[in-house]
Design a protein around this motif. Structure first.
Motif, mmCIF file in Angstrom:
data_model
loop_
_atom_site.group_PDB
_atom_site.id
_atom_site.type_symbol
_atom_site.label_atom_id
_atom_site.label_comp_id
_atom_site.label_asym_id
_atom_site.label_seq_id
_atom_site.Cartn_x
_atom_site.Cartn_y
_atom_site.Cartn_z
ATOM 1 N N SER A 55 0.823 -1.210 0.000
ATOM 2 C CA SER A 55 0.000 0.000 0.000
ATOM 3 C C SER A 55 0.858 1.262 0.000
ATOM 4 O O SER A 55 2.045 1.234 0.346
ATOM 5 C CB SER A 55 -0.903 0.012 1.234
ATOM 6 N N GLU A 56 0.237 2.378 -0.377
ATOM 7 C CA GLU A 56 0.932 3.665 -0.387
ATOM 8 C C GLU A 56 1.433 4.029 1.004
ATOM 9 O O GLU A 56 2.526 4.573 1.161
ATOM 10 C CB GLU A 56 0.000 4.761 -0.911
ATOM 11 N N LYS A 57 0.631 3.720 2.018
ATOM 12 C CA LYS A 57 1.024 4.010 3.402
ATOM 13 C C LYS A 57 2.280 3.240 3.787
ATOM 14 O O LYS A 57 3.208 3.798 4.386
ATOM 15 C CB LYS A 57 -0.125 3.663 4.350
ATOM 16 N N ILE A 59 4.483 1.925 1.685
ATOM 17 C CA ILE A 59 5.598 2.429 0.868
ATOM 18 C C ILE A 59 6.205 3.660 1.533
ATOM 19 O O ILE A 59 7.435 3.822 1.589
ATOM 20 C CB ILE A 59 5.128 2.776 -0.564
ATOM 21 N N GLY A 60 5.345 4.511 2.080
ATOM 22 C CA GLY A 60 5.826 5.710 2.776
ATOM 23 C C GLY A 60 6.645 5.361 4.002
ATOM 24 O O GLY A 60 7.707 5.954 4.245
ATOM 25 N N ASN A 94 3.468 -4.760 -7.252
ATOM 26 C CA ASN A 94 3.980 -3.406 -7.493
ATOM 27 C C ASN A 94 5.392 -3.218 -6.951
ATOM 28 O O ASN A 94 5.784 -2.113 -6.560
ATOM 29 C CB ASN A 94 3.044 -2.363 -6.893
ATOM 30 N N GLU A 97 7.496 -0.462 -8.563
ATOM 31 C CA GLU A 97 7.052 0.864 -8.133
ATOM 32 C C GLU A 97 7.599 1.188 -6.742
ATOM 33 O O GLU A 97 8.048 2.312 -6.482
ATOM 34 C CB GLU A 97 5.518 0.891 -8.106
ATOM 35 N N ALA A 101 10.223 4.165 -5.726
ATOM 36 C CA ALA A 101 9.836 5.172 -4.731
ATOM 37 C C ALA A 101 10.877 5.277 -3.620
ATOM 38 O O ALA A 101 11.227 6.376 -3.178
ATOM 39 C CB ALA A 101 8.469 4.824 -4.146
#
Length: 296
Positions: A55-57, A59-60, A94, A97, A101
């Motif tokens: 998830s984007e969270k 990944i952050g 992903n 990606e 990132a």
């Protein structure tokens, strides 16, 4: 004397670890000294084993952890490092990606390695120091997403297999205990038939159990002790494990599935002892980097 500082970042399904070693090289000896070990429970596996993506969270969080690690390596004047990812990143749809990132945020490039490569990296450590030439050992490394098992004798790997079963995967119900009986048991039973085998355990959970056993470094734990700890912790709630044993929250849930795997493999192999040399993939990666650089 030559002094070098090497680092390895192990991006697992449960946690992300940074190990920094100072290497002291004389004409006759080479000594690896653990200078710093930092662990962050990012838990990539929770995303991947449920949604097949990170998830984007998350990944952050991973990017922030890697940025912090890069700064820490700068402070320690690290000469050489590698960052590698295992089971969760291998399976994430992903992953490219995520890697891009992280590189953009931290400057760190992540390598994705196979289960077989993971086992080889661990064997690049000073594991041979713990092996007696005439003994058979079953090396068991339990991670968040996978378990690597290898049969060793006289410093050589006779058989090796990576199984897609780990603490996070079991915890999330993405794989059942039946996998142990249906897939791991036949393989372990076959390779250990007619052999007296002892285990070598690797991973944060077995290290935790050994540390809290009160045993001195170099001693072993019995199968009965592992089984007792599994039964004890299994019958406590998550909160009770934290309160009773002062466990970290991210250890209190994965400790039970980890002990289930160790307990089961010991039973399948009829092993009565497990040795815990506190050696993992990060140790092996640093050893491998040093050897490669010396041979260039």
């Amino acid at each position: 004397m030559n002094i070098y500082t090497y680092a390895a970042i192990d991006i697992g399904s449960n946690a992300v670890r940074l190990l920094i070693n100072t290497i002291y090289e004389t004409q006759d000896t080479v000594t690896f000294n653990k200078t710093s070990l930092v662990r962050v429970p990012v838990r990539l596996g929770e995303d991947v084993f449920t949604n097949e993506k990170i998830s984007e969270k998350t990944i952050g969080r991973l990017s922030e952890a890697m940025t912090a690690y890069k700064l820490l390596m700068n402070v320690y004047n690290v000469d050489c490092y590698r960052a590698f990812a295992t089971s969760a990143m291998r399976e994430a749809k992903n992953s490219k990606e995520v890697i891009e990132a992280v590189k953009e945020k931290s400057g760190i490039e992540i390598e994705v390695i196979s289960g077989e490569e993971e086992a080889k990296i661990i064997f690049s450590s000073e594991l041979k120091n713990f092996l007696e030439s005439d003994h058979f050992y079953l090396f068991v490394d339990v991670g968040g997403g996978s378990t690597e098992i290898s049969l060793l004798n006289k410093g050589k790997v006779l058989n090796s297999q990576s199984f897609p079963i780990g603490t996070v995967r079991l915890l999330d119900g993405k794989i059942s205990e039946n996998f142990l009986h249906e897939t791991v048991k036949p393989w372990v039973t076959k390779i250990t038939a007619d052999k007296h085998v002892e285990l070598i355990g690797s991973g944060g959970n077995i290290n935790y159990v050994f540390k809290n056993s009160g045993k001195k470094e170099g001693k072993f734990l019995s199968h009965s002790y592992i089984h007792q700890q599994y039964e004890l912790l299994k019958n406590l709630s998550y909160e009770e494990r934290i309160e009773t044993f002062n466990m970290k929250p991210d250890r209190a849930d994965v400790i039970v599935p980890a002990l289930l795997i160790y307990d089961s493999v010991m039973k399948y192999a009829h092993a009565t002892r497990v040795h815990i040399p506190k050696i993992g993939a990060a140790d092996g990666m640093i050893n491998l980097m040093y050897k490669r650089n010396k041979n260039q």
